[in-house]
Scaffold this motif. Structure first.
Motif, PDB file in Angstrom:
ATOM      1  N   ASP A   1       0.764  -1.305  -0.101  1.00 20.13           N
ATOM      2  CA  ASP A   1       0.036   0.156  -0.126  1.00 20.13           C
ATOM      3  C   ASP A   1       0.700   1.173  -0.045  1.00 20.13           C
ATOM      4  OD1 ASP A   1      -2.339  -1.768   0.038  1.00 20.13           O
ATOM      5  OD2 ASP A   1      -2.405  -1.531   2.112  1.00 20.13           O
ATOM      6  N   ASP A   2       2.248   1.148   0.144  1.00 18.18           N
ATOM      7  CA  ASP A   2       3.032   2.577   0.295  1.00 18.18           C
ATOM      8  C   ASP A   2       3.957   2.308  -0.724  1.00 18.18           C
ATOM      9  OD1 ASP A   2       2.026   3.318   2.984  1.00 18.18           O
ATOM     10  OD2 ASP A   2       3.483   1.623   4.024  1.00 18.18           O
ATOM     11  N   ASN A   3       3.485   1.698  -1.838  1.00 14.75           N
ATOM     12  CA  ASN A   3       4.194   1.534  -3.163  1.00 14.75           C
ATOM     13  C   ASN A   3       5.755   0.922  -3.076  1.00 14.75           C
ATOM     14  OD1 ASN A   3       4.118   1.693  -5.943  1.00 14.75           O
ATOM     15  ND2 ASN A   3       5.249   3.816  -5.903  1.00 14.75           N
ATOM     16  N   VAL A   4       5.776   0.166  -2.020  1.00 16.39           N
ATOM     17  CA  VAL A   4       7.216  -0.761  -1.884  1.00 16.39           C
ATOM     18  C   VAL A   4       7.128  -2.004  -2.386  1.00 16.39           C
ATOM     19  CG1 VAL A   4       8.776  -1.150  -0.014  1.00 16.39           C
ATOM     20  CG2 VAL A   4       7.649   0.867   0.336  1.00 16.39           C
ATOM     21  N   PRO A   5       8.083  -2.193  -2.942  1.00 18.17           N
ATOM     22  CA  PRO A   5       8.138  -3.870  -3.520  1.00 18.17           C
ATOM     23  C   PRO A   5       8.150  -4.826  -2.611  1.00 18.17           C
ATOM     24  CG  PRO A   5       9.551  -2.390  -5.095  1.00 18.17           C
ATOM     25  CD  PRO A   5       9.246  -1.628  -3.612  1.00 18.17           C
ATOM     26  N   ILE A   6       7.126  -5.866  -2.741  1.00 19.33           N
ATOM     27  CA  ILE A   6       7.438  -6.932  -1.661  1.00 19.33           C
ATOM     28  C   ILE A   6       7.454  -8.250  -2.372  1.00 19.33           C
ATOM     29  CG2 ILE A   6       5.808  -5.780   0.133  1.00 19.33           C
ATOM     30  CD1 ILE A   6       3.251  -7.678  -1.223  1.00 19.33           C
ATOM     31  N   ALA A   7       7.454  -8.115  -3.613  1.00 16.15           N
ATOM     32  CA  ALA A   7       7.784  -9.315  -4.364  1.00 16.15           C
ATOM     33  C   ALA A   7       8.362  -8.947  -6.020  1.00 16.15           C
ATOM     34  CB  ALA A   7       6.498 -10.271  -4.645  1.00 16.15           C
ATOM     35  N   LEU A   8       9.069  -9.791  -6.617  1.00 21.47           N
ATOM     36  CA  LEU A   8       9.877  -9.334  -7.858  1.00 21.47           C
ATOM     37  C   LEU A   8       9.487 -10.576  -8.784  1.00 21.47           C
ATOM     38  CD1 LEU A   8      12.492 -10.856  -8.313  1.00 21.47           C
ATOM     39  CD2 LEU A   8      13.334  -9.302  -6.692  1.00 21.47           C
ATOM     40  N   ALA A   9       9.469 -10.160 -10.148  1.00 24.43           N
ATOM     41  CA  ALA A   9       9.732 -11.129 -11.098  1.00 24.43           C
ATOM     42  C   ALA A   9      10.516 -10.535 -12.233  1.00 24.43           C
ATOM     43  CB  ALA A   9       8.294 -11.754 -11.600  1.00 24.43           C
ATOM     44  N   ASN A  10      11.446 -11.372 -12.900  1.00 27.23           N
ATOM     45  CA  ASN A  10      12.083 -10.939 -14.064  1.00 27.23           C
ATOM     46  C   ASN A  10      11.535 -11.768 -15.298  1.00 27.23           C
ATOM     47  OD1 ASN A  10      13.533  -8.936 -12.328  1.00 27.23           O
ATOM     48  ND2 ASN A  10      14.887 -10.543 -11.739  1.00 27.23           N
ATOM     49  N   VAL A  11      11.265 -11.131 -16.358  1.00 25.54           N
ATOM     50  CA  VAL A  11      10.645 -11.892 -17.302  1.00 25.54           C
ATOM     51  C   VAL A  11      11.456 -11.388 -18.690  1.00 25.54           C
ATOM     52  CG1 VAL A  11       8.525 -12.280 -16.259  1.00 25.54           C
ATOM     53  CG2 VAL A  11       8.736 -10.387 -17.818  1.00 25.54           C
ATOM     54  N   ARG A  12      11.474 -12.051 -19.683  1.00 22.82           N
ATOM     55  CA  ARG A  12      11.999 -12.213 -21.130  1.00 22.82           C
ATOM     56  C   ARG A  12      11.419 -12.725 -22.225  1.00 22.82           C
ATOM     57  NH1 ARG A  12      16.188 -15.883 -21.849  1.00 22.82           N
ATOM     58  NH2 ARG A  12      16.420 -16.725 -19.855  1.00 22.82           N
ATOM     59  N   TRP A  13      11.199 -12.147 -23.397  1.00 18.56           N
ATOM     60  CA  TRP A  13      10.721 -13.019 -24.440  1.00 18.56           C
ATOM     61  C   TRP A  13      11.775 -13.777 -24.969  1.00 18.56           C
ATOM     62  CZ3 TRP A  13       5.854 -12.759 -25.626  1.00 18.56           C
ATOM     63  CH2 TRP A  13       5.185 -12.032 -25.005  1.00 18.56           C
TER      64      TRP A  13
ATOM     65  N   LEU B   1       7.182 -16.065 -23.182  1.00 21.89           N
ATOM     66  CA  LEU B   1       7.824 -15.305 -22.089  1.00 21.89           C
ATOM     67  C   LEU B   1       8.351 -16.276 -20.954  1.00 21.89           C
ATOM     68  CD1 LEU B   1       7.831 -12.187 -21.398  1.00 21.89           C
ATOM     69  CD2 LEU B   1       5.654 -12.483 -20.048  1.00 21.89           C
ATOM     70  N   TYR B   2       9.502 -15.729 -20.893  1.00 20.95           N
ATOM     71  CA  TYR B   2      10.458 -16.580 -19.684  1.00 20.95           C
ATOM     72  C   TYR B   2      10.444 -16.018 -18.646  1.00 20.95           C
ATOM     73  CZ  TYR B   2      13.612 -19.965 -18.078  1.00 20.95           C
ATOM     74  OH  TYR B   2      14.106 -20.764 -16.872  1.00 20.95           O
ATOM     75  N   LEU B   3       9.944 -16.661 -17.393  1.00 13.84           N
ATOM     76  CA  LEU B   3      10.110 -15.991 -15.896  1.00 13.84           C
ATOM     77  C   LEU B   3      11.359 -16.690 -15.585  1.00 13.84           C
ATOM     78  CD1 LEU B   3       8.692 -14.692 -13.519  1.00 13.84           C
ATOM     79  CD2 LEU B   3       7.767 -17.118 -13.056  1.00 13.84           C
ATOM     80  N   ASP B   4      12.464 -15.535 -15.515  1.00 13.40           N
ATOM     81  CA  ASP B   4      13.824 -16.057 -15.096  1.00 13.40           C
ATOM     82  C   ASP B   4      13.741 -16.229 -13.323  1.00 13.40           C
ATOM     83  OD1 ASP B   4      15.844 -16.110 -16.961  1.00 13.40           O
ATOM     84  OD2 ASP B   4      15.171 -14.104 -17.495  1.00 13.40           O
TER      85      ASP B   4
ATOM     86  N   HIS C   1       0.323 -11.301 -13.977  1.00 12.71           N
ATOM     87  CA  HIS C   1       0.572 -10.263 -14.789  1.00 12.71           C
ATOM     88  C   HIS C   1       1.479 -10.793 -16.062  1.00 12.71           C
ATOM     89  CE1 HIS C   1       1.206  -5.903 -15.638  1.00 12.71           C
ATOM     90  NE2 HIS C   1       2.385  -6.271 -15.885  1.00 12.71           N
ATOM     91  N   ALA C   2       2.223 -11.721 -15.809  1.00 10.70           N
ATOM     92  CA  ALA C   2       3.201 -12.492 -16.675  1.00 10.70           C
ATOM     93  C   ALA C   2       2.198 -12.947 -17.932  1.00 10.70           C
ATOM     94  CB  ALA C   2       4.281 -13.257 -16.123  1.00 10.70           C
ATOM     95  N   ALA C   3       1.334 -13.650 -17.466  1.00 13.97           N
ATOM     96  CA  ALA C   3       0.475 -14.082 -18.547  1.00 13.97           C
ATOM     97  C   ALA C   3      -0.436 -13.212 -19.301  1.00 13.97           C
ATOM     98  CB  ALA C   3      -0.663 -15.143 -17.806  1.00 13.97           C
ATOM     99  N   GLU C   4      -0.715 -11.976 -18.656  1.00 17.68           N
ATOM    100  CA  GLU C   4      -1.429 -10.829 -19.472  1.00 17.68           C
ATOM    101  C   GLU C   4      -0.452 -10.314 -20.366  1.00 17.68           C
ATOM    102  OE1 GLU C   4      -2.551  -8.354 -16.389  1.00 17.68           O
ATOM    103  OE2 GLU C   4      -4.246  -9.669 -15.600  1.00 17.68           O
ATOM    104  N   LEU C   5       0.925 -10.165 -20.183  1.00 13.50           N
ATOM    105  CA  LEU C   5       2.054  -9.487 -20.911  1.00 13.50           C
ATOM    106  C   LEU C   5       2.025 -10.618 -22.133  1.00 13.50           C
ATOM    107  CD1 LEU C   5       4.947  -8.345 -18.473  1.00 13.50           C
ATOM    108  CD2 LEU C   5       3.419  -7.086 -19.989  1.00 13.50           C
ATOM    109  N   ALA C   6       2.296 -11.864 -21.878  1.00 13.66           N
ATOM    110  CA  ALA C   6       2.444 -12.675 -22.859  1.00 13.66           C
ATOM    111  C   ALA C   6       1.157 -12.830 -23.774  1.00 13.66           C
ATOM    112  CB  ALA C   6       2.369 -14.116 -21.993  1.00 13.66           C
ATOM    113  N   GLY C   7      -0.108 -12.758 -23.301  1.00 14.90           N
ATOM    114  CA  GLY C   7      -1.219 -12.688 -24.075  1.00 14.90           C
ATOM    115  C   GLY C   7      -1.238 -11.307 -24.852  1.00 14.90           C
ATOM    116  N   GLU C   8      -0.818 -10.208 -24.483  1.00 17.13           N
ATOM    117  CA  GLU C   8      -0.804  -8.801 -25.193  1.00 17.13           C
ATOM    118  C   GLU C   8       0.072  -8.871 -26.103  1.00 17.13           C
ATOM    119  OE1 GLU C   8      -0.234  -6.061 -22.110  1.00 17.13           O
ATOM    120  OE2 GLU C   8      -2.148  -6.243 -21.089  1.00 17.13           O
ATOM    121  N   GLY C   9       1.221  -9.513 -25.927  1.00 17.62           N
ATOM    122  CA  GLY C   9       2.328  -9.797 -26.753  1.00 17.62           C
ATOM    123  C   GLY C   9       2.323 -10.836 -28.046  1.00 17.62           C
ATOM    124  N   GLY C  10       1.238 -11.688 -27.943  1.00 13.56           N
ATOM    125  CA  GLY C  10       0.936 -12.803 -28.827  1.00 13.56           C
ATOM    126  C   GLY C  10       2.014 -13.847 -28.449  1.00 13.56           C
ATOM    127  N   GLY C  11       2.294 -14.121 -27.177  1.00 14.30           N
ATOM    128  CA  GLY C  11       2.893 -15.182 -26.736  1.00 14.30           C
ATOM    129  C   GLY C  11       2.233 -16.339 -26.739  1.00 14.30           C
TER     130      GLY C  11
END
Length: 148
Positions: A56-68, A79-82, A102-112
């Motif tokens: 709620d304070d805009n502080v990251p509590i989890a991370l994901a690094n992805v790449r095509w 889309l690969y989730l590293d 969110h990763a699934a949405e990115l993949a869908g938006e990008g035609g993955g």
């Protein structure tokens, strides 16, 4: 849960999360690796996109690094989730699920055609989350050292 792309002001919180990720996988403490990876995700180097779930304070509590990545067998892109890591105090909050969605949405938006990742076979906690979003595959992963 709010998921967004990393911002420059996230560096400290992101670095703490990524150091926790490395420690979880018993990788040596390496501030240079953390700093280098931060630079890559912050700047989009090597095709990396750094995502964070924030509190709620805009502080990251989890991370994901992805790449095509290209999938020659199907002539599609995936889309690969590293990396995916949630702060211990935020586990069970839905932060990891939000990143996966969110990763699934990115993949869908990008035609993955797929979102793919690997995890340790004994990582039961993460696998219980992953199993609600994806199907485990029968594929075995190999690592080969490059020749000098």
């Amino acid at each position: 849960m709010i998921v967004r792309i990393v911002e420059p002001g996230d560096q400290s919180a992101w670095a703490e999360l990524y150091a926790g990720y490395r420690a979880f996988y018993r990788l040596p403490d390496d501030p240079v690796a953390v700093s280098t990876t931060w630079q890559w995700v912050r700047d989009g180097e090597h095709g990396l996109v750094g995502l964070v779930t924030v509190d709620d304070d805009n502080v990251p509590i989890a991370l994901a690094n992805v790449r095509w990545f290209a999938r020659p067998s199907s002539a599609t892109m995936g889309l690969y989730l590293d990396d995916l890591f949630t702060a211990p105090e935020a586990r069970g909050s839905g932060a990891a699920s939000a990143l996966l969605k969110h990763a699934a949405e990115l993949a869908g938006e990008g035609g993955g055609s797929v979102v793919r990742w690997i995890t340790a076979a004994d990582n039961a906690t993460a696998r219980s989350v992953y199993d609600t979003h994806a199907a485990a595959t029968p594929w075995v992963t190999y690592d080969m050292k490059p020749t000098a």
